[in-house]
Structures are given as structure tokens and as C-alpha cells.
Design a protein around this motif. Structure first.
Motif, PDB file in Angstrom:
ATOM      1  N   LEU A  77      -8.868   8.502   2.743  1.00  0.00           N
ATOM      2  CA  LEU A  77      -7.974   8.351   1.484  1.00  0.00           C
ATOM      3  C   LEU A  77      -7.756  10.071   1.095  1.00  0.00           C
ATOM      4  O   LEU A  77      -6.645  10.283   0.653  1.00  0.00           O
ATOM      5  CB  LEU A  77      -8.873   8.016   0.415  1.00  0.00           C
ATOM      6  N   SER A  80      -4.879  10.435   3.660  1.00  0.00           N
ATOM      7  CA  SER A  80      -3.618   9.471   3.120  1.00  0.00           C
ATOM      8  C   SER A  80      -3.014  10.335   1.725  1.00  0.00           C
ATOM      9  O   SER A  80      -1.768  10.202   1.613  1.00  0.00           O
ATOM     10  CB  SER A  80      -3.727   8.227   2.624  1.00  0.00           C
ATOM     11  N   TYR A 165       1.113   7.690   6.615  1.00  0.00           N
ATOM     12  CA  TYR A 165       0.349   7.298   5.457  1.00  0.00           C
ATOM     13  C   TYR A 165       0.120   5.883   5.338  1.00  0.00           C
ATOM     14  O   TYR A 165      -1.064   5.401   5.090  1.00  0.00           O
ATOM     15  CB  TYR A 165       1.247   7.643   4.160  1.00  0.00           C
ATOM     16  N   ARG A 169      -3.450   3.707   5.547  1.00  0.00           N
ATOM     17  CA  ARG A 169      -3.939   2.641   4.687  1.00  0.00           C
ATOM     18  C   ARG A 169      -4.194   1.544   5.192  1.00  0.00           C
ATOM     19  O   ARG A 169      -5.025   0.714   4.816  1.00  0.00           O
ATOM     20  CB  ARG A 169      -2.882   2.718   3.612  1.00  0.00           C
ATOM     21  N   LYS A 170      -3.513   1.254   6.470  1.00  0.00           N
ATOM     22  CA  LYS A 170      -3.754  -0.153   6.938  1.00  0.00           C
ATOM     23  C   LYS A 170      -4.994  -0.015   7.592  1.00  0.00           C
ATOM     24  O   LYS A 170      -5.717  -1.175   7.527  1.00  0.00           O
ATOM     25  CB  LYS A 170      -2.516  -0.321   8.185  1.00  0.00           C
ATOM     26  N   PRO A 176      -5.632  -1.944  -2.544  1.00  0.00           N
ATOM     27  CA  PRO A 176      -4.519  -0.784  -2.704  1.00  0.00           C
ATOM     28  C   PRO A 176      -4.555  -0.163  -4.082  1.00  0.00           C
ATOM     29  O   PRO A 176      -4.438   1.273  -3.943  1.00  0.00           O
ATOM     30  CB  PRO A 176      -3.486  -1.989  -2.595  1.00  0.00           C
ATOM     31  N   GLY A 179      -7.554   2.340  -3.776  1.00  0.00           N
ATOM     32  CA  GLY A 179      -7.322   3.503  -2.664  1.00  0.00           C
ATOM     33  C   GLY A 179      -6.399   4.596  -3.587  1.00  0.00           C
ATOM     34  O   GLY A 179      -6.527   5.609  -3.317  1.00  0.00           O
ATOM     35  N   GLU A 183      -6.706   8.562  -4.154  1.00  0.00           N
ATOM     36  CA  GLU A 183      -5.958   9.400  -3.764  1.00  0.00           C
ATOM     37  C   GLU A 183      -5.369  10.189  -4.960  1.00  0.00           C
ATOM     38  O   GLU A 183      -5.218  11.774  -4.716  1.00  0.00           O
ATOM     39  CB  GLU A 183      -4.701   8.957  -2.923  1.00  0.00           C
ATOM     40  N   ALA A 238       1.078  -0.609  -0.651  1.00  0.00           N
ATOM     41  CA  ALA A 238      -0.521  -0.804  -0.187  1.00  0.00           C
ATOM     42  C   ALA A 238      -0.875  -2.276   0.071  1.00  0.00           C
ATOM     43  O   ALA A 238      -1.682  -2.533   0.930  1.00  0.00           O
ATOM     44  CB  ALA A 238      -1.293   0.135  -1.025  1.00  0.00           C
TER      45      ALA A 238
END
Length: 307
Positions: A77, A80, A165, A169-170, A176, A179, A183, A238
């Protein structure tokens, strides 16, 4: 995930996020009086306050600890967060410097990169029609790239940063909104420090100074609401990448640069010649082909009686 297993809600979430992103150049253009780096810092601060307040209200104070308890969550994170901050910064600078069309090119390239990442890294599979649509879209992007007139470094940097990015995240698979909250917290203190420094040194005008008035309530309101416009599409994106194949995410993403292109040409009056029109025509043919294949498969599944 196979092409036949499709979460329709995930598709609509992705579409909503891409429509919001596609219209966003018009919003950032309203803030042209504010330096790009300060817009980014305000995006970080206000979106962090919005997202983290909502998470605290819904999940209590333990949401951060629970999110970071996932394997590799802290480092991924952080990565990202850096990627999306770079993407935001370059994008807003490009919009307010008169490069909306090149920014749109970047987000036309990005879906192809997502397809490649989905197949190469996540081992997703495409059928023949989907491969054909990707190939046609690639021709359109190559045409746009080689007929742009100069090396499109803005477009390529935007494509690479957002593609990376989405992949991070995937791979992490974190919830979502949580996360995005983590961030935002990674970026919050640097953003706040930057805003305090620019205000104290007279480089910003959120407040009135002895030698200059403030930007005014309208600009301040736009900066604050920019946090909402930052958070909601990212949350949708996300969520979508967890629900649908990453290759489909890539192809749906053409919605955003198409709207950006229309805004740049029709509203902001950036140049758009016949060569560029040819390239975009290839991309739209590819999208129509992919959509027709998906519709045909959906109707075919619906016609098969349940066992």
C-alpha cells in the motif's frame, strides 16, 4: 477467472469510476489558478480526511491495524500510494498545461497495458474475439503514438503508473476503501507539511496575505470537494478490480480517455486532426467488437436452461 463468469455489478462500478475520471479534466481546469503540486496536496488531505473518517465511523479505531495485518499490506500500500500520487501529479499538471489530449492518449494506452498484465502476470485468458479486439485497439494506439508529432512521454508515464497501481491493488486484494485509507495516511503528513510550507512562504493563497488576497471561497470549496472526487472513483476502481477480470477492466477503461478527449477538443479547444481521428476509430471498433462478443455470450448463457 474465465470470460464467461462476469460480475455485472463490478462492471457497472468500473463504468461509473471511468465516467467520473473522464469528466475530471473539466473540474481541474476550474482550479487553473492553483499550482498543480498544491492541488495534489489538497487532494491527498481532503480525501484522507473523508475516507478515514468514514472508516472510523463504520469499523472503529481498529480498521488500520486490521488492514495492515494482511501479509505485505504495509509495503504494497505504500508502493500503491506513491504510484497514485505520481499519477495524480502528472495528470493535473498536464491538464492545466494544455495537454488534455496527450493525457487521454495515456489512458488509451493504459487499458492495453492492463490486458497484457492480466494475461502475463495474473494468467487470465481471452477468447479469439477478445484477442482480436485487443489487437485492433493496439493498432489504434500505435497509430496515435507514431502520428502524435513528438514522443508522448506524458501519455506513457500516465499509462505505466496507473497500470502498476491497479496491478498492486489487484495482487494485494485488500478491501478497497481500507486500502485507499492506508494509502492516504502514508501521503497525509508530507501533503500537510507541503501545504503549510507553501502558505507560510507566500506561495499559496488559501488565506489572505499582506501583499495578496486569498483565492476566494469558490476556489477553496473546489479544492475541498476535490477530495470527494478523488476518493469515490478510486474506491469504485479498487472494488471493480476485485470483482471482474483485470483484462476486462483494461478494456472498459477506454470510457475515461474518450470522455477526456471530447472534453479537451470540444470544450478546452485543443487541436485534433484527421490522423488522431483514425487512431481513435480503430479503438472504438475494438470496443464495439468486445462488447458485441460479451453481449452474445451473455444471451447464450441466459438461453441455456438450468440443470
Amino acid at each position: 477467472m474465465s470470460a464467461g463468469e462476469l460480475d455485472r455489478r463490478g462492471v457497472w462500478i468500473a463504468v461509473g469510476a471511468y465516467v467520473a475520471w473522464g469528466l475530471m479534466p473539466l473540474y481541474w481546469h476550474l482550479l487553473k489558478v492553483v499550482p498543480s503540486m498544491q492541488i495534489i496536496a489538497h487532494r491527498v488531505v481532503w480525501s484522507a480526511l473523508l475516507v478515514c473518517s468514514w472508516l472510523g465511523f463504520k469499523y472503529g479505531r481498529g480498521w488500520l491495524r486490521e488492514t495492515l495485518a494482511r501479509p505485505r499490506a504495509a509495503s504494497m500500500l505504500a508502493l500503491s500510494g506513491v504510484l497514485i500520487a505520481f499519477n495524480w501529479g502528472l495528470y493535473i499538471w498536464a491538464v492545466n498545461a494544455g495537454h488534455v489530449v496527450e493525457s487521454a492518449l495515456g489512458y488509451f494506452i493504459n487499458p492495453l497495458l492492463n490486458v497484457v498484465l492480466g494475461v502475463a502476470v495474473l494468467h487470465e485468458r481471452l477468447n479469439r474475439v477478445q484477442w482480436l479486439s485487443v489487437a485492433i485497439a493496439a493498432v489504434g494506439v500505435l497509430w496515435l503514438t507514431f502520428n502524435y508529432g513528438s514522443f508522448p512521454w506524458i501519455a506513457l508515464a500516465l499509462a505505466a503508473s496507473f497500470g502498476a497501481y491497479g496491478l498492486v491493488r489487484k495482487l494485494l486484494g485488500a478491501p478497497p476503501v481500507r486500502g485507499l485509507g492506508v494509502e492516504s495516511l502514508y501521503l497525509l503528513l508530507p501533503a500537510l507539511a507541503f501545504l503549510v510550507w507553501t502558505e507560510a512562504s507566500g506561495r499559496a493563497h488559501l488565506l489572505a496575505h499582506a501583499d495578496a488576497p486569498s483565492w476566494g471561497a469558490g476556489v477553496v470549496g473546489l479544492l475541498v470537494f476535490g477530495g470527494v472526487l478523488t476518493a469515490l472513483p478510486l474506491i469504485g476502481f479498487a472494488a471493480a478490480v476485485q470483482r471482474i477480470p483485470y483484462s476486462l477492466v483494461g478494456l472498459l477503461q477506454y470510457i475515461s480517455p474518450t470522455l477526456q478527449l471530447l472534453a479537451g477538443v470540444l470544450i478546452l479547444h485543443e487541436p485534433f486532426g484527421r490522423d488522431r481521428a483514425v487512431g481513435f476509430a480503430f479503438i472504438w471498433v475494438a470496443l464495439a467488437l468486445y462488447a458485441a462478443d460479451g453481449l452474445w455470450r451473455s444471451r447464450r448463457r441466459a438461453a441455456v436452461p438450468a440443470p
